[in-house]
Design an enzyme around this catalytic site. Structure first.
Site, PDB file in Angstrom:
ATOM      1  N   ASP A 167      -5.077  -9.889  -8.199  1.00 12.53           N
ATOM      2  CA  ASP A 167      -5.255  -8.962  -9.324  1.00 12.53           C
ATOM      3  C   ASP A 167      -3.982  -8.397  -9.961  1.00 12.53           C
ATOM      4  O   ASP A 167      -3.646  -8.688 -11.119  1.00 12.53           O
ATOM      5  CB  ASP A 167      -6.196  -7.820  -8.914  1.00 12.53           C
ATOM      6  CG  ASP A 167      -5.865  -7.173  -7.566  1.00 12.53           C
ATOM      7  OD1 ASP A 167      -4.847  -7.535  -6.951  1.00 12.53           O
ATOM      8  OD2 ASP A 167      -6.637  -6.285  -7.121  1.00 12.53           O
ATOM      9  N   GLU A 219       0.830  -1.210   0.000  1.00  9.24           N
ATOM     10  CA  GLU A 219       0.000   0.000   0.000  1.00  9.24           C
ATOM     11  C   GLU A 219       0.861   1.254   0.000  1.00  9.24           C
ATOM     12  O   GLU A 219       0.553   2.239  -0.675  1.00  9.24           O
ATOM     13  CB  GLU A 219      -0.946   0.025   1.226  1.00  9.24           C
ATOM     14  CG  GLU A 219      -1.946  -1.111   1.303  1.00  9.24           C
ATOM     15  CD  GLU A 219      -3.038  -1.048   0.227  1.00  9.24           C
ATOM     16  OE1 GLU A 219      -3.012  -0.144  -0.624  1.00  9.24           O
ATOM     17  OE2 GLU A 219      -3.900  -1.946   0.237  1.00  9.24           O
ATOM     18  N   GLU A 276     -11.605   0.544 -10.633  1.00 12.64           N
ATOM     19  CA  GLU A 276     -11.210  -0.403 -11.695  1.00 12.64           C
ATOM     20  C   GLU A 276     -12.033  -0.285 -12.969  1.00 12.64           C
ATOM     21  O   GLU A 276     -11.490  -0.371 -14.077  1.00 12.64           O
ATOM     22  CB  GLU A 276     -11.239  -1.842 -11.167  1.00 12.64           C
ATOM     23  CG  GLU A 276     -10.133  -2.167 -10.152  1.00 12.64           C
ATOM     24  CD  GLU A 276     -10.400  -1.596  -8.774  1.00 12.64           C
ATOM     25  OE1 GLU A 276     -11.575  -1.238  -8.478  1.00 12.64           O
ATOM     26  OE2 GLU A 276      -9.447  -1.475  -7.969  1.00 12.64           O
TER      27      GLU A 276
END
Ligand code: DMJ
Length: 567
Positions: free
Chosen positions: A300, A156, A469
């Site tokens: 992902d 992150e 997304e």
């Protein structure tokens, strides 16, 4: 019209060998800086042209179509200013805003993540006041935070904070050592802070007994440790390389790239299922853990970075990274073979999961996170140029064409995940009706949707976190196919965000249930709403020469870095 937000990099971006680094001596680098032109930023607007002014002058030559999209782009910029104003009023310096409680929270370790995530969006939008405010906060506070704060997540912090600092460095003219916008601090400030942060993050790699880094770093004492269960997420360890590579390029120090690339070199050697990988990996053994295969959470961006790290080093250069393209192509074949199915009754193409590996049962579950895939597939197929040009020049292989077709089908599905709900906003997770799977009374609530019976939304999955997304993929698909439907779909989504997530006192909020009217609000504005969602919408409605996809690669948090050798 906006000028191209590009320039020639004095030191070519991308991945260098150690020898190449040694040969870049400081004085010759500076010699080249002065001969290069600074980046061309969007033109300064006169006060009459600024956002919020109804007399916005679009010039005599614009068609109605052009002016419609400029109006819509201006609306996105207004939304960004509204989001920032709430954050600035109630949460400046915190990671995130809770817009209903009007307070800030530090859910990401306390590095002011919204400030850094939002900065390059403000630069791209020429939101000058925000560039100054964010830049000045970073210059004044971020180094202290980096040396004093405790635990942060490696992934992150890399994609949001390191990525944000590095793209701000580039977009503010870093490689030329000048700031053509004259807003915010000198670009070198961003680079210096990025290096200090990355030096601490590197401990996650160097303390691990294998090339797989630990998931967490304690900033104040530069130590690292694994997650409580001892495992790292596959997507997290493979979504660091664009950032560390670019940092090595601009700093001239190969150590960042070398550590990060060891992860991908190691992943290359591990057994896979038709190119697909389990979502957990152990930093202790270096092996994958479990059999759960999916392109949603924890899986992902492994697939996203395979192709993007390959693209980053420039396809025209001879490369030792061909293995990444091979891994990507094999994985996408695996996706098409093992994960793609069609719903009934109306035939939406979706990507499901294999929670027990390739011999276990198939789950028709698709996270909204999977909606990054249409954009990645389209980018991987044409390498960022338009489909028309790629076809004309006969550049597309059979695999590229298959991937492009899948990209277009999946982009439609992702859009329908929004359209099928009462609010016009997607749930976090959708299931698809198939021969083997159906659950009644779990529809999205929009009775006029053609896909009401195809998409099943369980109660626990009905929240919306303002995720990017789908609009990310619509942006890429629009750039590549030039089909205006992607812009129209993006506009519908933007209008739904405006209607249901905007908080009058400032900011936007996540929702608890997108199928209910009015939806219950969740009181959180994620940093990626400013870093990604609004940036992609703004670029979708704007001129395609701004941040062209064959010259820039976006990291997983929408921070653009220049591609080696193209600009
Ligand atoms: C972002 O932080 C990044 O896009 C990440 O790769 C996945 N999740 C969020 C947005 O949904």
């Amino acid at each position: 019209m906006y000028a191209m937000l590009t320039h020639k990099s004095p030191i070519q971006s991308g991945i260098r060998t150690t020898e190449e680094y040694k040969s870049v001596n400081t004085s010759s680098r500076f010699g080249r800086f002065w001969r290069r032109k600074p980046p061309r930023l969007p033109p300064r607007l006169t006060p009459d042209e600024k956002v919020g002014n109804n007399s916005f002058n679009r010039g005599p030559k614009l068609t109605n179509v052009g002016s419609k999209w400029m109006d819509r782009q201006r609306d996105v910029k207004e939304a960004f200013i509204h989001a920032w104003s709430g954050y600035k009023k109630y949460a400046m310096g915190y990671d995130e805003l809770q817009p209903l409680s009007k307070i800030g929270t530090d859910g990401l370790g306390g590095l002011g993540a919204t400030v850094v995530d939002a900065l390059d969006t403000a630069m791209i939008m020429s939101a000058d006041d925000i560039v100054s405010e964010a830049g000045s906060w970073i210059e004044t506070h971020l180094l202290d935070r980096i040396s004093q704060k405790g635990q942060v997540n490696l992934f992150e912090t890399t994609i949001r904070v390191l990525g944000g600092l590095l793209s701000a460095y580039h977009l503010s003219g870093g490689e030329q050592e000048m700031n053509p916008t004259a807003k915010g601090p000198r670009p070198i400030v961003y680079l210096d802070i990025a290096k200090k942060l990355a030096d601490r993050l590197l401990t996650a790699f160097t303390s691990s007994p294998t090339p797989i880094p630990f998931s967490d770093v304690v900033l104040r004492d530069s130590t690292a440790h694994p997650a409580p269960d001892g495992l790292s997420s596959t997507s997290e360890v493979s979504t660091l390389q664009l950032e560390f590579n670019y940092l090595s390029t601009v700093s001239g120090d190969p150590k960042y790239s070398m550590e990060a690339m060891k992860v991908l070199e190691h992943l290359k050697t591990l057994p896979k299922v038709e190119g697909l990988v389990p979502i957990y990996i152990s930093p202790h053994s270096g092996e994958f853990n479990g059999e759960n295969i999916r392109l949603g959470s924890r899986g992902d961006s492994y697939y996203e970075y395979l192709i993007k790290v390959w693209l980053q080093q420039g396809t025209t250069h001879s490369s030792n990274l061909t293995y990444l393209h091979d891994m990507y192509e094999e994985a996408m074949k695996g996706v098409r073979h093992l994960l793609v199915r069609k719903s009934i009754p109306s035939g939406l193409v979706f990507v499901g999961e294999l929670p027990y590996g390739s011999t276990g049962s198939y789950s028709p579950k698709m996270d909204h996170l999977v909606c990054f895939l249409p954009g990645t597939l389209a980018l991987g197929a044409t390498k960022g140029i338009t489909k028309e040009k790629a076809m004309k020049d006969n550049l597309l292989t059979f695999e590229d064409l298959e991937n492009l077709k899948l990209a277009e089908d999946l982009a439609k599905t992702c859009f329908e995940m929004y359209s099928v709900t009462s609010t016009g906003l997607s749930p976090e997770i959708a299931y698809f009706h198939t021969q083997e799977y159906y659950e009644g009374s779990l529809d999205g609530g929009n009775k006029s949707s053609e896909y009401l019976n195809d998409i099943i939304i369980k109660h626990a999955d009905r929240h919306n976190l303002l995720r990017p997304e789908t609009v990310e993929s619509l942006f890429v698909l629009y750039r590549i196919t030039e089909d205006p439907k992607y812009r129209e779909w993006g506009w519908q989504i933007f209008e739904a965000f405006e209607k249901y997530t905007k908080v009058d006192s400032g900011g936007y909020t996540s929702l608890d249930d997108v199928t209910m009217l009015p939806p219950h609000r969740r009181d959180k504005m994620e940093t990626f709403f400013l870093g990604e969602t609004l940036k992609y919408l703004y670029l979708l409605f704007g001129d395609s020469s701004v941040i062209p996809l064959d010259q820039f690669v976006f990291n997983s948090e929408a921070h653009p870095f220049p591609i080696r050798g193209t600009i």
